[in-house]
Design an enzyme around this catalytic site. Structure first.
Site, mmCIF file in Angstrom:
data_model
loop_
_atom_site.group_PDB
_atom_site.id
_atom_site.type_symbol
_atom_site.label_atom_id
_atom_site.label_comp_id
_atom_site.label_asym_id
_atom_site.label_seq_id
_atom_site.Cartn_x
_atom_site.Cartn_y
_atom_site.Cartn_z
ATOM 1 N NE ARG A 70 31.277 37.402 35.770
ATOM 2 C CZ ARG A 70 30.777 36.185 35.739
ATOM 3 N NH1 ARG A 70 29.728 35.917 35.000
ATOM 4 N NH2 ARG A 70 31.307 35.237 36.447
ATOM 5 C CG HIS A 114 41.362 22.583 38.990
ATOM 6 N ND1 HIS A 114 40.330 23.114 38.236
ATOM 7 C CD2 HIS A 114 42.218 22.006 38.107
ATOM 8 C CE1 HIS A 114 40.565 22.869 36.958
ATOM 9 N NE2 HIS A 114 41.690 22.198 36.847
ATOM 10 N N GLY A 148 42.690 35.177 38.133
ATOM 11 C CA GLY A 148 42.799 34.316 36.964
ATOM 12 C C GLY A 148 41.883 33.106 37.066
ATOM 13 C CG ASP A 150 40.989 26.646 37.690
ATOM 14 O OD1 ASP A 150 40.294 26.961 38.671
ATOM 15 O OD2 ASP A 150 40.541 26.030 36.718
#
Length: 196
Positions: A70, A114, A148, A150
């Site tokens: 990743r 969002h 983090g 959102d």
């Protein structure tokens, strides 16, 4: 001091690209002093990539496969995006979390939308969670991406009423209408002010 050229925007997406299309339409109609200089996706079959190609915008696909490193994927994504020299990076339905290498380069100029009024209902299932909780008002948030989920600094928010009988699909469609407009407004404002 000379006026900077059009804002250079790289858009990252994973799906159909309706947020991208809103940006492309705003650029085409002169609604913002910006240019979408590249569109990247983690999915080769994402329709948003086809939208970009139809608009003659360069594209790249950078998949994260099961078992991939990743951190290496994240660094590779940062390199790909950086090669287009963006002033702003927009997550437009990009369903991967970026990591340290990406945020180190773009963290102060990487925005996302969002489908809820953050900090409420963070995460991938915001609309479903909104309905399950029974709130009467939800909305949309534009924010600066941080490490983090959102949790970044909020740039703009707008409420959307939850109507009786709403399903996840009907509510999400109404939120998406607001989301597209808010994203265009945020990018246009950044193009003018050059600060988030």
């Amino acid at each position: 001091m000379p006026k900077p050229g059009p804002l250079r925007v790289v858009v990252l997406l994973s799906g159909s690209g309706t947020l991208l299309q809103a940006l492309l339409d705003a650029v085409a109609t002169g609604g913002m002093d910006a240019a979408v200089v590249a569109v990247g996706s983690d999915r080769a079959g994402a329709y948003g990539v086809e939208r970009a190609r139809a608009a003659h915008v360069p594209t790249f696909v950078h998949p994260l496969r099961k078992g991939d490193d990743r951190a290496a994927w994240d660094a590779g994504l940062a390199d790909l995006v950086d090669s287009y020299h963006p002033d702003l990076v927009v997550s437009a339905g990009f369903m991967k979390l970026v990591g340290h290498a990406f945020l180190l380069r773009f963290g102060d100029r990487f925005i996302n939308t969002h489908p809820a009024l953050l900090p409420s209902f963070a995460g991938a299932h915001a609309v479903r969670d909104t309905l399950a909780y029974g709130v009467k008002v939800t909305g949309c948030t534009v924010f600066v991406v941080d490490a983090g989920v959102d949790t970044g600094r909020i740039i703009a928010q707008e409420p959307v009423a939850v109507e009786p009988g709403d399903t996840e699909d009907t509510l999400h469609e109404r939120i998406k209408i607001v989301e597209r407009r808010m994203l265009v407004e945020a990018v246009a404002r950044f193009a003018t002010e050059r600060t988030l």
